[in-house]
Design a protein around this motif. Structure first.
Motif, PDB file in Angstrom:
ATOM      1  N   PRO A 162      52.983 -76.410  -1.338  1.00 18.95           N
ATOM      2  CA  PRO A 162      52.593 -77.525  -2.213  1.00 18.95           C
ATOM      3  C   PRO A 162      52.296 -76.964  -3.829  1.00 18.95           C
ATOM      4  CG  PRO A 162      50.783 -76.808  -0.735  1.00 18.95           C
ATOM      5  CD  PRO A 162      52.115 -75.939  -0.267  1.00 18.95           C
ATOM      6  N   LEU A 163      52.045 -75.868  -3.746  1.00 16.46           N
ATOM      7  CA  LEU A 163      51.964 -75.175  -5.230  1.00 16.46           C
ATOM      8  C   LEU A 163      53.334 -75.308  -5.916  1.00 16.46           C
ATOM      9  CD1 LEU A 163      50.271 -74.022  -7.454  1.00 16.46           C
ATOM     10  CD2 LEU A 163      50.813 -71.734  -6.530  1.00 16.46           C
ATOM     11  N   LEU A 164      54.438 -74.984  -5.327  1.00 19.94           N
ATOM     12  CA  LEU A 164      55.817 -75.073  -5.650  1.00 19.94           C
ATOM     13  C   LEU A 164      56.352 -76.816  -6.086  1.00 19.94           C
ATOM     14  CD1 LEU A 164      58.549 -74.066  -6.593  1.00 19.94           C
ATOM     15  CD2 LEU A 164      59.157 -74.208  -4.000  1.00 19.94           C
ATOM     16  N   LEU A 165      55.666 -77.600  -5.124  1.00 19.26           N
ATOM     17  CA  LEU A 165      55.973 -78.985  -5.345  1.00 19.26           C
ATOM     18  C   LEU A 165      55.334 -79.519  -6.740  1.00 19.26           C
ATOM     19  CD1 LEU A 165      56.160 -80.248  -1.755  1.00 19.26           C
ATOM     20  CD2 LEU A 165      57.975 -79.710  -3.120  1.00 19.26           C
ATOM     21  N   SER A 166      54.262 -79.060  -6.810  1.00 19.90           N
ATOM     22  CA  SER A 166      53.112 -79.780  -7.985  1.00 19.90           C
ATOM     23  C   SER A 166      53.741 -78.900  -9.154  1.00 19.90           C
ATOM     24  CB  SER A 166      51.728 -79.157  -7.722  1.00 19.90           C
ATOM     25  OG  SER A 166      51.442 -77.823  -7.640  1.00 19.90           O
ATOM     26  N   THR A 167      54.432 -77.827  -9.166  1.00 21.19           N
ATOM     27  CA  THR A 167      54.946 -77.006 -10.220  1.00 21.19           C
ATOM     28  C   THR A 167      56.185 -77.924 -10.880  1.00 21.19           C
ATOM     29  OG1 THR A 167      54.129 -74.813  -9.525  1.00 21.19           O
ATOM     30  CG2 THR A 167      55.841 -74.946 -11.147  1.00 21.19           C
ATOM     31  N   VAL A 168      56.872 -78.350  -9.897  1.00 24.56           N
ATOM     32  CA  VAL A 168      58.270 -78.958 -10.420  1.00 24.56           C
ATOM     33  C   VAL A 168      57.732 -80.517 -10.681  1.00 24.56           C
ATOM     34  CG1 VAL A 168      60.297 -79.871  -9.601  1.00 24.56           C
ATOM     35  CG2 VAL A 168      59.501 -77.540  -8.708  1.00 24.56           C
ATOM     36  N   ALA A 169      56.923 -80.997 -10.011  1.00 23.92           N
ATOM     37  CA  ALA A 169      56.393 -82.481 -10.499  1.00 23.92           C
ATOM     38  C   ALA A 169      55.730 -82.672 -11.669  1.00 23.92           C
ATOM     39  CB  ALA A 169      55.477 -83.095  -9.301  1.00 23.92           C
ATOM     40  N   LEU A 170      54.981 -81.717 -12.102  1.00 21.92           N
ATOM     41  CA  LEU A 170      54.213 -82.048 -13.280  1.00 21.92           C
ATOM     42  C   LEU A 170      55.119 -82.122 -14.395  1.00 21.92           C
ATOM     43  CD1 LEU A 170      51.571 -82.507 -14.861  1.00 21.92           C
ATOM     44  CD2 LEU A 170      51.086 -80.111 -14.734  1.00 21.92           C
ATOM     45  N   PRO A 171      56.100 -80.851 -14.849  1.00 20.71           N
ATOM     46  CA  PRO A 171      57.194 -80.891 -15.809  1.00 20.71           C
ATOM     47  C   PRO A 171      57.918 -82.289 -15.836  1.00 20.71           C
ATOM     48  CG  PRO A 171      56.808 -78.981 -14.841  1.00 20.71           C
ATOM     49  CD  PRO A 171      56.242 -79.788 -13.999  1.00 20.71           C
ATOM     50  N   LEU A 172      58.214 -82.914 -14.563  1.00 20.19           N
ATOM     51  CA  LEU A 172      59.191 -83.882 -14.468  1.00 20.19           C
ATOM     52  C   LEU A 172      58.474 -85.280 -15.000  1.00 20.19           C
ATOM     53  CD1 LEU A 172      61.173 -83.254 -11.363  1.00 20.19           C
ATOM     54  CD2 LEU A 172      62.033 -82.943 -13.620  1.00 20.19           C
ATOM     55  N   LEU A 178      66.829 -80.075 -12.338  1.00 20.16           N
ATOM     56  CA  LEU A 178      68.019 -79.350 -11.890  1.00 20.16           C
ATOM     57  C   LEU A 178      67.916 -77.937 -12.704  1.00 20.16           C
ATOM     58  CD1 LEU A 178      70.475 -77.977 -10.490  1.00 20.16           C
ATOM     59  CD2 LEU A 178      71.741 -79.319 -12.226  1.00 20.16           C
ATOM     60  N   LEU A 179      67.578 -77.940 -13.892  1.00 23.14           N
ATOM     61  CA  LEU A 179      67.402 -76.658 -14.786  1.00 23.14           C
ATOM     62  C   LEU A 179      66.134 -75.974 -14.523  1.00 23.14           C
ATOM     63  CD1 LEU A 179      68.805 -77.885 -18.153  1.00 23.14           C
ATOM     64  CD2 LEU A 179      69.993 -76.515 -16.633  1.00 23.14           C
ATOM     65  N   LEU A 180      64.979 -76.663 -14.263  1.00 23.99           N
ATOM     66  CA  LEU A 180      63.800 -76.007 -13.999  1.00 23.99           C
ATOM     67  C   LEU A 180      63.729 -75.317 -12.790  1.00 23.99           C
ATOM     68  CD1 LEU A 180      60.581 -75.401 -14.315  1.00 23.99           C
ATOM     69  CD2 LEU A 180      60.346 -77.829 -13.332  1.00 23.99           C
ATOM     70  N   LEU A 181      64.425 -75.867 -11.770  1.00 22.23           N
ATOM     71  CA  LEU A 181      64.575 -75.369 -10.307  1.00 22.23           C
ATOM     72  C   LEU A 181      65.381 -73.999 -10.311  1.00 22.23           C
ATOM     73  CD1 LEU A 181      64.634 -78.433  -7.993  1.00 22.23           C
ATOM     74  CD2 LEU A 181      62.931 -76.439  -7.951  1.00 22.23           C
ATOM     75  N   ALA A 182      66.428 -74.197 -11.299  1.00 22.02           N
ATOM     76  CA  ALA A 182      67.537 -73.049 -11.322  1.00 22.02           C
ATOM     77  C   ALA A 182      66.772 -72.016 -12.058  1.00 22.02           C
ATOM     78  CB  ALA A 182      68.532 -73.464 -12.062  1.00 22.02           C
ATOM     79  N   LEU A 218      68.742 -77.403  -4.450  1.00 26.96           N
ATOM     80  CA  LEU A 218      67.887 -76.297  -4.937  1.00 26.96           C
ATOM     81  C   LEU A 218      66.315 -76.593  -4.380  1.00 26.96           C
ATOM     82  CD1 LEU A 218      68.982 -75.388  -8.569  1.00 26.96           C
ATOM     83  CD2 LEU A 218      69.592 -74.037  -6.245  1.00 26.96           C
ATOM     84  N   LEU A 219      66.030 -77.509  -4.363  1.00 30.26           N
ATOM     85  CA  LEU A 219      64.649 -77.682  -4.003  1.00 30.26           C
ATOM     86  C   LEU A 219      64.371 -77.475  -2.538  1.00 30.26           C
ATOM     87  CD1 LEU A 219      61.580 -78.785  -4.535  1.00 30.26           C
ATOM     88  CD2 LEU A 219      62.391 -80.860  -4.135  1.00 30.26           C
ATOM     89  N   ALA A 220      65.129 -77.798  -1.803  1.00 29.40           N
ATOM     90  CA  ALA A 220      65.127 -77.313  -0.290  1.00 29.40           C
ATOM     91  C   ALA A 220      65.561 -75.895  -0.110  1.00 29.40           C
ATOM     92  CB  ALA A 220      66.440 -78.082   0.556  1.00 29.40           C
ATOM     93  N   HIS A 221      66.205 -75.127  -1.061  1.00 27.30           N
ATOM     94  CA  HIS A 221      66.400 -74.032  -0.922  1.00 27.30           C
ATOM     95  C   HIS A 221      65.029 -73.095  -1.536  1.00 27.30           C
ATOM     96  CE1 HIS A 221      68.125 -69.805  -1.093  1.00 27.30           C
ATOM     97  NE2 HIS A 221      67.791 -69.826  -2.206  1.00 27.30           N
ATOM     98  N   ALA A 222      64.497 -73.391  -2.563  1.00 28.25           N
ATOM     99  CA  ALA A 222      63.136 -73.049  -3.183  1.00 28.25           C
ATOM    100  C   ALA A 222      62.036 -73.089  -2.286  1.00 28.25           C
ATOM    101  CB  ALA A 222      63.048 -73.733  -4.332  1.00 28.25           C
ATOM    102  N   THR A 223      61.993 -74.123  -1.505  1.00 27.02           N
ATOM    103  CA  THR A 223      60.829 -74.146  -0.620  1.00 27.02           C
ATOM    104  C   THR A 223      60.738 -72.974   0.392  1.00 27.02           C
ATOM    105  OG1 THR A 223      62.008 -75.744   0.780  1.00 27.02           O
ATOM    106  CG2 THR A 223      60.445 -76.700  -0.851  1.00 27.02           C
ATOM    107  N   THR A 224      62.046 -72.403   0.620  1.00 27.70           N
ATOM    108  CA  THR A 224      62.027 -71.646   1.552  1.00 27.70           C
ATOM    109  C   THR A 224      62.141 -69.826   0.775  1.00 27.70           C
ATOM    110  OG1 THR A 224      63.332 -72.631   3.074  1.00 27.70           O
ATOM    111  CG2 THR A 224      63.362 -70.158   3.302  1.00 27.70           C
ATOM    112  N   ALA A 225      62.618 -69.820  -0.305  1.00 26.96           N
ATOM    113  CA  ALA A 225      63.137 -68.601  -0.880  1.00 26.96           C
ATOM    114  C   ALA A 225      61.723 -68.405  -1.668  1.00 26.96           C
ATOM    115  CB  ALA A 225      64.109 -68.851  -2.136  1.00 26.96           C
ATOM    116  N   LEU A 226      61.208 -69.281  -2.394  1.00 30.37           N
ATOM    117  CA  LEU A 226      59.834 -69.186  -3.232  1.00 30.37           C
ATOM    118  C   LEU A 226      58.484 -69.049  -2.398  1.00 30.37           C
ATOM    119  CD1 LEU A 226      60.725 -71.138  -6.503  1.00 30.37           C
ATOM    120  CD2 LEU A 226      61.336 -68.691  -5.832  1.00 30.37           C
TER     121      LEU A 226
END
Length: 413
Positions: free
Chosen positions: A290-300, A322-326, A395-403
């Motif tokens: 959930p911390l990752l999702l909020s980190t991506v949602a707020l800048p968007l 895309l650039l933020l997740l990358a 990338l978001l699906a991959h980031a939820t596992t990798a991060l």
């Protein structure tokens, strides 16, 4: 005359028999004593086959410590060992075979048992950074937005050849400011950025400025007119039939670098604190997602507001995601997934333009049917929105596992 006397039978206590016995018994007993020493008698009989190794005193943790000895000796705290074990495939279930409830407790034992010549230096706290360092990367994160705003103002106030010169200087300054922003602070990737990823990022940004206008011109048989630069706040509008270059998406993306950097900083700090407080990999992953999702949602959300002021473009919003997740994936782990997603987005946008051009060949008019259908339904911005949106979701699906792994946050960024 008397004959020889008959021999008398010896009695039970005949002195001669007793003398013979006393002389024979010690002689008989002396032979085995001399031939078989006491040490030979005490040795056990040899086994018929090779003796099996004794496993009652085996120490599985010691074997694991020898296998990862370099990691254990280099680590400055048990968290780094836990992250390294997780990166090598050790899970909480694996730790149970070593009689530990989770990887963290196993790492604590490994850290305590590895001999060290001297006490390791304490790891610096991740939350409060030095004032000078924070100010440096904060100014670097604000630089792209400041340069883009100045360039936009210059383009709005100039005409003719002078506008072209201002635009060229603004593009060079913006490229330098972006390079400085990603080399400092939480967006810094410590040399892990793939060299080709910079070129793909430049392509995506250039398409955000000129791609929609070029695609519209290609679908109508062009480009056969002069290009027109659309600047937010300018008094003059685009000419009819001209190739439109819109600087609004680039301005919004540049202004969004600063909030994205601050959100990335909060993500790194809170994930590090969560790692220190967690007692299991599953517990840590459940708190980081959930911390990752909020980190991506707020800048968007902030980027959507900026795009509303400069000219909303769904393609630019998808490109920002895309650039933020990358960048997050590159800063916290291997850059391969981020580089592949950027390359795929570039290839898809180039393919859309190539299909429209290939449809002009005789008998190939059907090639541009998917692109034309998307543009007729949602406009030219549908192509970058679909392409960058699909890459961002992957990338978001991959980031939820990798991060959500401990190894992504073991070292303070």
């Amino acid at each position: 005359m008397r004959g020889p006397a008959a021999p008398t039978s010896p009695g039970p206590w005949d002195p001669r028999s007793e003398a013979l016995l006393q002389a024979a018994v010690p002689a008989a007993l002396a032979l085995p004593v001399t031939a078989a020493p006491a040490e030979a008698i005490q040795q056990p009989a040899p086994a018929l086959g090779p003796r099996a190794p004794r496993r009652a005193t085996a120490d599985p943790v010691k074997a694991l410590m020898h296998r990862h000895r370099e990691l254990c000796e280099r680590a400055v705290d048990p968290l780094e060992i836990a992250a390294g074990l997780e990166a090598h495939g050790v899970t909480d279930r694996t730790a149970a075979r070593f009689r530990h409830r989770d990887v963290f407790s196993l790492a604590e034992e490994l850290y305590a048992r590895v001999p060290r010549g001297e006490a390791p230096p304490a790891r610096p706290a991740p939350a409060p950074a030095a004032p000078g360092g924070t100010a440096a990367w904060a100014l670097a994160a604000c630089a792209p937005g400041a340069v883009a705003a100045l360039a936009t103002a210059g383009l709005a106030l100039t005409e003719g050849p002078l506008r072209g010169a201002v635009g060229a200087l603004g593009a060079l300054g913006l490229a330098a400011a972006l390079l400085v922003a990603v080399r400092r602070g939480p967006l810094h990737a410590e040399g892990r950025t793939a060299p080709a990823a910079r070129l793909w990022t430049l392509w995506l940004l250039a398409y955000a400025v000129a791609g929609d206008g070029l695609l519209d011109q290609l679908l109508t048989g062009g480009p056969d007119g002069a290009w027109t630069l659309v600047v937010p706040g300018a008094r003059t509008g685009p000419a009819d039939g001209a190739w439109i270059l819109d600087t609004g998406p680039l301005l919004a993306l540049s202004l969004a670098v600063a909030p994205a950097a601050w959100c990335a900083r909060l993500f790194a700090v809170r994930a590090r604190r969560r790692l220190a407080a967690s007692r299991g990999l599953a517990d840590f992953a459940a708190g980081v997602r959930p911390l990752l999702l909020s980190t991506v949602a707020l800048p968007l959300v902030l980027l959507a507001g900026l795009l509303a002021l400069t000219g909303f473009s769904p393609g630019a919003l998808a490109l920002g995601a895309l650039l933020l997740l990358a960048r997050l994936l590159t800063a916290h782990g291997p850059p391969e997934a981020a580089a592949h997603a950027l390359a795929a987005a570039c290839a898809a946008e180039a393919l859309a333009l190539a299909l429209v051009l290939a449809a002009r060949l005789p008998g190939c008019g059907f090639l541009d049917a998917p692109v034309r259908a998307a543009v007729d339904t949602w406009g030219p911005a549908a192509v970058p929105a679909l392409v960058c949106g699909a890459a961002a979701l992957a990338l978001l699906a991959h980031a939820t596992t990798a991060l959500s792994r401990a190894s992504a946050h073991a070292t303070a960024r």
